[in-house]
Design a protein around this motif. Structure first.
Motif, mmCIF file in Angstrom:
data_model
loop_
_atom_site.group_PDB
_atom_site.id
_atom_site.type_symbol
_atom_site.label_atom_id
_atom_site.label_comp_id
_atom_site.label_asym_id
_atom_site.label_seq_id
_atom_site.Cartn_x
_atom_site.Cartn_y
_atom_site.Cartn_z
ATOM 1 N N THR A 262 106.277 44.122 58.168
ATOM 2 C CA THR A 262 106.054 43.597 56.792
ATOM 3 C C THR A 262 105.731 44.042 55.774
ATOM 4 O O THR A 262 105.679 45.197 55.596
ATOM 5 C CB THR A 262 104.379 43.338 56.894
ATOM 6 O OG1 THR A 262 103.452 44.796 57.113
ATOM 7 C CG2 THR A 262 103.578 43.041 58.192
ATOM 8 N N GLY A 263 105.588 43.076 54.947
ATOM 9 C CA GLY A 263 105.927 43.187 52.645
ATOM 10 C C GLY A 263 104.536 43.498 52.192
ATOM 11 O O GLY A 263 103.435 43.890 53.383
ATOM 12 N N PRO A 264 104.609 43.536 51.345
ATOM 13 C CA PRO A 264 103.194 44.328 50.714
ATOM 14 C C PRO A 264 102.471 42.516 50.493
ATOM 15 O O PRO A 264 101.035 43.091 50.717
ATOM 16 C CB PRO A 264 103.783 44.300 49.124
ATOM 17 C CG PRO A 264 105.220 43.438 49.077
ATOM 18 C CD PRO A 264 105.794 43.829 50.210
ATOM 19 N N THR A 265 102.679 41.363 50.579
ATOM 20 C CA THR A 265 101.686 40.456 50.802
ATOM 21 C C THR A 265 101.752 40.722 52.374
ATOM 22 O O THR A 265 100.665 39.599 52.257
ATOM 23 C CB THR A 265 102.015 39.629 50.588
ATOM 24 O OG1 THR A 265 103.817 39.251 50.609
ATOM 25 C CG2 THR A 265 102.259 39.923 48.317
ATOM 26 N N GLY A 266 101.823 41.221 53.286
ATOM 27 C CA GLY A 266 101.111 40.893 54.272
ATOM 28 C C GLY A 266 102.643 40.182 55.318
ATOM 29 O O GLY A 266 102.309 39.237 56.474
ATOM 30 N N GLU A 267 103.241 39.535 54.548
ATOM 31 C CA GLU A 267 104.713 38.339 55.478
ATOM 32 C C GLU A 267 105.374 39.742 56.325
ATOM 33 O O GLU A 267 106.081 40.688 56.467
ATOM 34 C CB GLU A 267 105.423 37.647 53.945
ATOM 35 C CG GLU A 267 106.595 38.383 53.697
ATOM 36 C CD GLU A 267 106.258 39.793 52.181
ATOM 37 O OE1 GLU A 267 105.053 39.195 52.677
ATOM 38 O OE2 GLU A 267 106.945 40.120 51.686
ATOM 39 N N ALA A 268 106.264 38.773 57.287
ATOM 40 C CA ALA A 268 106.901 39.503 58.282
ATOM 41 C C ALA A 268 108.383 39.544 57.729
ATOM 42 O O ALA A 268 108.425 38.606 56.939
ATOM 43 C CB ALA A 268 107.289 38.969 59.737
ATOM 44 N N ARG A 269 109.105 41.028 57.401
ATOM 45 C CA ARG A 269 110.057 41.012 56.706
ATOM 46 C C ARG A 269 111.145 41.336 57.797
ATOM 47 O O ARG A 269 111.264 41.473 59.099
ATOM 48 C CB ARG A 269 110.053 42.153 55.886
ATOM 49 C CG ARG A 269 109.404 41.595 54.398
ATOM 50 C CD ARG A 269 109.479 43.496 54.291
ATOM 51 N NE ARG A 269 110.792 43.678 53.526
ATOM 52 C CZ ARG A 269 110.908 45.233 53.586
ATOM 53 N NH1 ARG A 269 109.727 45.829 53.644
ATOM 54 N NH2 ARG A 269 111.892 45.502 52.940
ATOM 55 N N ARG A 270 112.271 41.028 58.374
ATOM 56 C CA ARG A 270 113.308 40.211 58.692
ATOM 57 C C ARG A 270 114.912 40.948 58.364
ATOM 58 O O ARG A 270 115.009 40.559 57.067
ATOM 59 C CB ARG A 270 113.593 39.491 59.464
ATOM 60 C CG ARG A 270 112.813 38.813 60.529
ATOM 61 C CD ARG A 270 112.743 37.825 61.707
ATOM 62 N NE ARG A 270 113.893 38.259 62.673
ATOM 63 C CZ ARG A 270 113.527 38.324 63.921
ATOM 64 N NH1 ARG A 270 111.655 38.711 63.654
ATOM 65 N NH2 ARG A 270 113.776 38.938 64.919
ATOM 66 N N LEU A 271 115.675 41.259 59.077
ATOM 67 C CA LEU A 271 116.282 42.457 57.999
ATOM 68 C C LEU A 271 117.725 41.213 58.727
ATOM 69 O O LEU A 271 118.057 41.385 60.643
ATOM 70 C CB LEU A 271 117.223 43.742 58.645
ATOM 71 C CG LEU A 271 118.948 43.685 58.397
ATOM 72 C CD1 LEU A 271 119.114 43.871 56.668
ATOM 73 C CD2 LEU A 271 118.893 45.337 59.206
ATOM 74 N N THR A 272 118.604 40.172 58.190
ATOM 75 C CA THR A 272 119.595 39.525 58.670
ATOM 76 C C THR A 272 120.876 40.117 58.941
ATOM 77 O O THR A 272 121.615 39.867 58.037
ATOM 78 C CB THR A 272 119.244 38.825 57.959
ATOM 79 O OG1 THR A 272 118.252 37.685 58.322
ATOM 80 C CG2 THR A 272 120.300 37.717 58.862
ATOM 81 N N ALA A 273 121.651 40.551 59.894
ATOM 82 C CA ALA A 273 122.482 40.798 60.203
ATOM 83 C C ALA A 273 123.722 39.868 60.237
ATOM 84 O O ALA A 273 124.877 39.827 59.518
ATOM 85 C CB ALA A 273 123.018 41.547 61.372
ATOM 86 N N VAL A 274 123.545 38.706 60.865
ATOM 87 C CA VAL A 274 124.446 38.316 60.926
ATOM 88 C C VAL A 274 123.727 36.068 60.462
ATOM 89 O O VAL A 274 122.829 36.223 60.954
ATOM 90 C CB VAL A 274 125.407 38.148 62.328
ATOM 91 C CG1 VAL A 274 125.543 36.489 62.481
ATOM 92 C CG2 VAL A 274 125.975 38.761 62.938
ATOM 93 N N HIS A 275 124.348 35.557 59.627
ATOM 94 C CA HIS A 275 123.840 34.167 58.886
ATOM 95 C C HIS A 275 123.938 32.825 60.112
ATOM 96 O O HIS A 275 125.592 32.510 59.109
ATOM 97 C CB HIS A 275 123.336 33.670 57.842
ATOM 98 C CG HIS A 275 123.065 34.940 56.959
ATOM 99 N ND1 HIS A 275 121.344 35.518 56.464
ATOM 100 C CD2 HIS A 275 123.719 36.698 56.619
ATOM 101 C CE1 HIS A 275 121.601 36.131 55.882
ATOM 102 N NE2 HIS A 275 122.981 36.564 56.030
#
Lengths: 560, 273
Positions: A262-275
């Motif tokens: 999660t980011g600093p504001t609590g949002e879920a973060r994702r690493l996108t490898a293929v868009h």
């Protein structure tokens, strides 16, 4: 300057003036001749590439020229170098945990007698030469925390800062992407020419060292020989192979992403490898996925095989949607679509013999073949890929890289597939082995009428045998078209840079690819792109057609 | 098909072999020592100090084996459970293991024994628990590295079922690294028990222990009794560590000379010249 191609191959009457010259230099280990009567001469400001396969003696020769012969190696004949000489050792060795600034001060201070601040100023000038922007100069960091490209740039800068008369680089920038490697090597070669330094770049034939060089030699069976000219590093695609037929595999909106907490504001973060990528593979077609490291091509290849399944989107094989497939359907699809892995040896179970692993494939995917016929089938497949039948009884650890690659191919062919998804299957092979394995792969493709998806960072190899290509950048397709279109009419600066690197030319891209964790807004190439303008930061370019079957994702593809 | 040919062994196992030989010799000597002793009590001045120290070794070595194996089992189970429970639980469980490894757990054992009143089961549990986090960390690294290996992906691509993956691919390749990770628990158990016994909070005097013998000898100022016990303890710790190091090295080599950690090994895609 002596004409380059001759200067490095034959001694001239002006030998005394050359910073590097050898006459009948012979290196021996006991009675064994390692290097046989090498004659070479290198003038000030000349760049020589010295290429050869594994174990041909490049390192031995460089160390002999540097006055650092390996223990047990004796020299005969003459080897002379004038002025300060510097050897950049294989692997770009710097003390991994000592801050770069201290190492630079030590090395430059040792050679030039400068104090630390003067040494660092000189190092900063040298980093300018290597095109490292001030913001990226992390003198305070140890080399182990620097990206590989920056570590190599710092190492070359260290060489430049010392200002030797002779600079010997052993496997320089090995392991970097061709675009990054060629950019660094061309900068180093330009410096050598402008500062009258004799530069020797030693490495494998496939490392692209011939591009920046003025003279080219190769080592073969202990002899130093002129490198045979390459007729055309980017020949036209093989038109003998014409794909025709319906689409066998399609991918729609395929996305691969991974949770990053999660980011600093609590949002879920994702690493996108293929868009959200679309792809179609036609029956009998060879589709190549080109891209630098981190472009998402390997992830895409695995997602197509559902190894693992894509985060969103779907893959359809012969009308079967893999997203909705049960185990039996997935097994049926796996029978048709098999992978090849980038490290063939690592893809073999070390605790099972080759034969046991091939038999296991038949058990799972071809239960219709009776158990008593499986050994015969294993033997036939091993023979088909050029391996002796006793390979079945061997352990994976005893296989040479080419043998392991062939075993990987044999395993993929065991269930009689209709398509192979090959993720850099030649990445671990030497130039000679690559050529042989290409033959094996193309023979299998043609005889069995296979469709191929092939990922590679080597534009020349991929396009030579492909029908179509997708060029991937940070998980997005930036250009797609026929292999012929891409070879001769590439529009995207990224594709053009990859092709330049394949030719040995200096790629027009500056800097390194951005981190996948901190992708820039808009076009992800804009920080390296010679065509970038302010608008590039505002919108991600989408694919637009520029010709039949040819599309480009660049805001300014049509500007010079 | 004929039987697979053996691979030539080029690795030298001198240190590990010496450690193992020393451990076997110590175990034999400790077993035989009571037969050679005349039944003299521990405090009698005419007893043979070496035989007494060897007799005490029975307790130390047996306890190290028992609690070490228990700790190894706990550690391996810890890492296996962490992986099986999914990402979030894995992060928490392994984070806890990493934090525990950073603590001086060896000191918590005598503290725990002192607070609870002691007893062999309590001591065994505490020593095992003190070794488990380290084993869990090592086993987790090994298992994670193993799960990232392409041969497992290749087996999935070959349509192998989950059971076949586990039985035929994962377990045979996990045995060596897990044994190696577990081996580190033995010297740790011996060291922790010796410390607790040295402080008088370890094995009871009726069982005998090198740590206890060193403590008693130090309190009595009996140098003759102290030296053999301390020397045998040091030798045993070295031997256990040598065997554990060797086990880690063998695990890194992988079965049949192949790499077990995904890094190029015996069949490396040719190292640059």
């Amino acid at each position: 300057m002596t004409p380059p191609t001759h200067a490095a191959t034959a001694p001239s009457p002006h030998t005394a003036a050359a910073p590097v010259s050898t006459q009948a230099l012979t290196l021996l280990a006991g009675d064994r001749v390692l290097i046989d009567r090498a004659d070479l001469r290198l003038d000030a400001g000349q760049v020589l590439s010295l290429t050869g396969g594994a174990g041909t003696g490049k390192t031995l020769l460089l160390r002999a020229l540097a006055g650092l012969p390996l223990p047990g190696v004796t020299l005969a004949g003459q080897a002379r170098t004038d002025g300060r000489r510097l050897l950049i050792a294989q692997g770009g060795r710097l003390a991994p945990q000592r801050p770069l600034a201290l190492q630079a001060a030590d090395v430059i201070g040792h050679h030039l007698g400068l104090d630390a601040s003067a040494a660092l100023r000189r190092m900063a000038d040298a980093l300018d030469r290597m095109g490292v922007p001030p913001a990226a100069r992390r003198f305070d960091l140890p080399p182990e925390r620097l990206p590989d490209s920056l570590r190599w740039a710092a190492l070359f800068a260290l060489g430049i800062a010392v200002g030797p008369a002779v600079l010997l680089a052993d496997a320089p920038a090995a392991g970097l992407d061709p675009t990054v490697r060629l950019r660094l090597l061309h900068r180093l070669a330009e410096w050598a020419r402008s500062s009258a330094t004799a530069l020797i770049l030693a490495g494998r034939p496939e490392d692209g060292l011939d591009g920046p060089a003025d003279a080219r030699l190769c080592l073969h069976e202990g002899r130093v020989l002129p490198t045979p000219p390459i007729p055309d590093p980017l020949p036209a695609p093989d038109h003998a192979h014409h794909p025709a037929g319906a689409a066998v595999m399609t991918a729609h909106g395929l996305t691969m992403s991974f949770p990053m907490g999660t980011g600093p504001t609590g949002e879920a973060r994702r690493l996108t490898a293929v868009h959200s990528l679309d792809l179609e593979l036609v029956d009998g077609e060879t589709l190549v996925l080109l891209g630098e490291s981190g472009s998402g091509k390997a992830m895409l290849a695995r997602a197509l095989l559902h190894l693992p399944a894509p985060s969103t989107g779907r893959v359809v094989w012969m009308g079967r949607d893999l997203t909705k497939a049960d185990d039996a359907t997935l097994r049926r699809v796996r029978r048709d679509v098999q992978p090849l892995f980038p490290d063939p040896a690592g893809s073999l179970d070390p605790a099972m013999t080759v034969g046991a692993q091939l038999t296991a494939v038949l058990e799972s995917l071809r239960p219709d073949i009776p158990a008593d016929r499986r050994p015969q089938r294993v033997v036939e497949t091993l023979r088909a890929v050029g391996l002796p039948t006793d390979t079945a009884t061997r352990w994976p650890a005893s296989l040479r890289p080419l043998e392991a690659a062939r075993v990987g191919l044999a395993r993929a062919l065991m269930p009689d597939p209709r398509a192979l998804v090959c993720d850099e299957p030649l990445a671990t092979l030497s130039a000679e082995d690559r050529a042989e394995f290409w033959d094996d792969l193309l023979t299998a493709r043609d005889r069995r009428h296979l469709s191929l998806i092939l990922t590679t960072e080597r534009a020349e190899e991929g396009l030579r045998h492909a029908d179509r290509a997708l060029v991937l950048l940070m998980g997005r397709v930036v250009e797609r078209g026929s292999a012929d279109d891409l070879l001769h009419h590439a529009r995207h600066p990224y594709t053009q840079a990859m092709l330049s690197a394949a030719r040995g030319d200096r790629p027009a891209l500056e800097g390194d690819p951005p981190s996948a964790l901190r992708q820039p807004d808009g076009c992800t190439l804009r920080q390296r792109c010679p065509k970038a303008r302010s608008f590039c930061a505002q919108a991600v370019p989408t694919l637009e057609p520029v010709g039949p079957g040819h599309a480009v994702a660049c805001h300014y593809w049509d500007t010079p | 098909m004929s039987a697979p040919p053996p691979l030539p062994t080029t690795t030298h196992h001198g240190k590990g072999a010496a450690g193992l030989a020393l451990l076997v010799a110590l175990a034999l000597a400790c077993t035989v020592a009571p037969l050679l002793n005349d039944g003299a009590g521990p405090l009698r001045a005419d007893r043979d100090p070496v035989l007494t120290a060897l007799t005490d070794g029975r307790g130390s070595l047996s306890f190290a084996l028992l609690s070490g194996l228990l700790g190894a089992g706990l550690g391996v189970a810890w890492s296996g459970l962490a992986i099986a429970l999914g990402d979030r639980a894995e992060r928490r469980l392994m984070g806890a293991a990493a934090r525990l490894v950073a603590l001086p757990l060896a000191l918590l054992v005598p503290l725990g024994v002192g607070l609870t009143g002691g007893g062999l089961p309590v001591l065994t549990a505490l020593v095992a628990l003190s070794a488990a986090p380290l084993v869990a960390g090592l086993a987790h690294q090994d298992l994670r590295a193993l799960l990232r290996r392409d041969f497992l992906t290749a087996a999935r691509a070959a349509g192998r079922s989950k059971g076949a993956l586990l039985l035929h691919h994962l377990l045979p390749n996990a045995v060596r690294p897990l044994l190696a990770a577990g081996a580190i628990a033995l010297p740790r158990a011996l060291a922790v028990e010796s410390l607790a016994s040295l402080l008088g909070l370890g094995l009871p005097s009726s069982v005998g222990s090198w740590g206890g013998a060193v403590g008693v000898a130090a309190r009595l100022g009996d140098g003759l009794a102290l030296v053999p016990a301390a020397l045998l303890l040091a030798l045993s710790l070295w031997a256990f560590h040598a065997v554990a190091d060797e086990a880690l090295r063998l695990a890194a080599e992988g079965p049949h000379g192949g790499p077990s950690n995904g890094l190029p090994g015996g069949s490396a895609p040719d190292a640059r010249p």
